[in-house]
Design an enzyme around this catalytic site. Structure first.
Site, PDB file in Angstrom:
ATOM      1  N   PRO A  26      13.960  11.322  -1.772  1.00 12.14           N
ATOM      2  CA  PRO A  26      14.489  10.095  -2.385  1.00 12.14           C
ATOM      3  C   PRO A  26      13.379   9.052  -2.518  1.00 12.14           C
ATOM      4  O   PRO A  26      12.489   8.972  -1.670  1.00 12.14           O
ATOM      5  CB  PRO A  26      15.551   9.628  -1.386  1.00 12.14           C
ATOM      6  CG  PRO A  26      15.880  10.837  -0.568  1.00 12.14           C
ATOM      7  CD  PRO A  26      14.620  11.644  -0.497  1.00 12.14           C
ATOM      8  N   LYS A  27      13.439   8.270  -3.579  1.00 11.17           N
ATOM      9  CA  LYS A  27      12.502   7.161  -3.741  1.00 11.17           C
ATOM     10  C   LYS A  27      13.123   5.916  -3.112  1.00 11.17           C
ATOM     11  O   LYS A  27      14.183   5.469  -3.541  1.00 11.17           O
ATOM     12  CB  LYS A  27      12.188   6.913  -5.218  1.00 11.17           C
ATOM     13  CG  LYS A  27      11.062   5.907  -5.419  1.00 11.17           C
ATOM     14  CD  LYS A  27      10.688   5.763  -6.883  1.00 11.17           C
ATOM     15  CE  LYS A  27       9.450   4.884  -7.038  1.00 11.17           C
ATOM     16  NZ  LYS A  27       9.591   3.557  -6.417  1.00 11.17           N
ATOM     17  N   ILE A  28      12.466   5.385  -2.102  1.00 13.11           N
ATOM     18  CA  ILE A  28      12.985   4.232  -1.377  1.00 13.11           C
ATOM     19  C   ILE A  28      12.628   2.955  -2.133  1.00 13.11           C
ATOM     20  O   ILE A  28      11.467   2.726  -2.481  1.00 13.11           O
ATOM     21  CB  ILE A  28      12.413   4.182   0.051  1.00 13.11           C
ATOM     22  CG1 ILE A  28      12.768   5.466   0.813  1.00 13.11           C
ATOM     23  CG2 ILE A  28      12.931   2.959   0.794  1.00 13.11           C
ATOM     24  CD1 ILE A  28      14.246   5.728   0.944  1.00 13.11           C
ATOM     25  N   GLY A 170      15.831   6.619  -7.460  1.00  8.51           N
ATOM     26  CA  GLY A 170      15.278   7.811  -8.086  1.00  8.51           C
ATOM     27  C   GLY A 170      14.748   8.765  -7.040  1.00  8.51           C
ATOM     28  O   GLY A 170      15.105   8.687  -5.860  1.00  8.51           O
TER      29      GLY A 170
END
Length: 288
Positions: A26-28, A170
């Site tokens: 996951p994009k943090i 994203g």
């Protein structure tokens, strides 16, 4: 200890994909950070090398027994537990020590570690990502303010679908064999979960390029929604310039104002709490 190490940056991929050569995470939606822990002392740096250690006292006690340099993301969560970029921005803006102490209670931060750069003086950057991931798992323990990221092997499409369903930012795709370089690299890719909106152009900036955007608010009246500066190709700017003159209805020192006759589609990260477009980028004109 080591001099400042700048982080490895992402390039952008247009869509999610499956590939056995990659891991996916996951994009943090927070602030990138490098954390150095040496002889019991912690120092925290932004992606640009600015030290911000005193901003985040809850991150001073790194859950490691060794001397390390970690790469990751600092984030804030809202009351529902979702990561909230605006809360992170507000927390970062607090500089007063007393207010920082109070913010630790109502807006605590979490560090999501996703890479290890140095361990006990040994530079790990030339090791493959998969080796660095194993080392990170061995030396780094999770706690209230320190977490690791979910990592998925090969199946980026499934992870992106789950991220999209949760309205998160994203995913990131990383080549398993990638070494760590302090620059933007095609071995690490971001795939953004874009939000799309149709907006009216109600003006343009005078001193620089930018289109004023508006959307329908309560009662159907147009309200300001931000400024479009990104993603507009020369051909679109030329087309706009060819039709805009008859639409001018006024101006001031900073803007020229237009009748809301031109509509465009934009993509953005999300809507802000104030109802503005976050990082909007032009997609196309809407012809009706």
């Amino acid at each position: 200890m080591h001099n400042i190490i700048f982080p490895m940056l992402l390039k952008t991929a247009p869509a999610s994909f499956d590939d056995e050569r990659y891991i996916f995470q996951p994009k943090i939606d927070g602030h990138r950070a490098i954390i150095k822990h040496h002889n019991g002392e912690t120092r925290i740096f932004t992606r640009h090398g600015t030290e911000v250690t005193r901003y985040y006292p809850e991150l001073w006690d790194v859950p490691v027994l060794d001397d390390v340099i970690l790469d990751g993301e600092i984030a804030c969560h809202d009351e529902s537990g979702a990561i909230n970029f605006e809360l992170m921005q507000a927390r970062f803006a607090i500089k007063n020590r007393v207010k920082i102490k109070a913010a630790m209670l109502h807006s605590p931060v979490t560090f999501y570690a996703f890479d290890i750069i140095v361990l006990n003086g040994r530079d790990l950057r030339m090791l493959p990502l998969t080796d660095r991931q194993r080392i990170l798992a061995d030396v780094y323990g999770e706690s209230v303010h320190f977490r690791t990221l979910l990592t998925v092997d090969s199946t980026g499409n499934a992870l992106f679908g789950a991220i999209k369903a949760r309205n998160m930012e994203g995913i990131v795709a990383k080549k398993k064999e990638s070494v760590y370089v302090s620059k933007r690299s095609s071995n690490w890719l971001k795939i953004i979960n874009w939000t799309y909106a149709d907006v009216y152009i109600t003006g343009c900036l005078k001193q620089e390029f930018g289109w004023l955007a508006a959307v329908h608010g309560d009662g159907g009246r147009l309200r300001p929604a931000g400024v479009i500066k990104l993603g507009v190709p020369p051909i679109a700017k030329k087309a706009f310039k060819s039709v805009v003159e008859p639409l001018v209805i006024g101006e001031d020192n900073t803007n020229v104002y237009l009748e809301p006759k031109i509509r465009i589609r934009v993509k953005m990260r999300n809507w802000t709490q104030a109802g503005l477009l976050r990082a909007p980028s032009f997609v196309e004109f809407i012809v009706s």
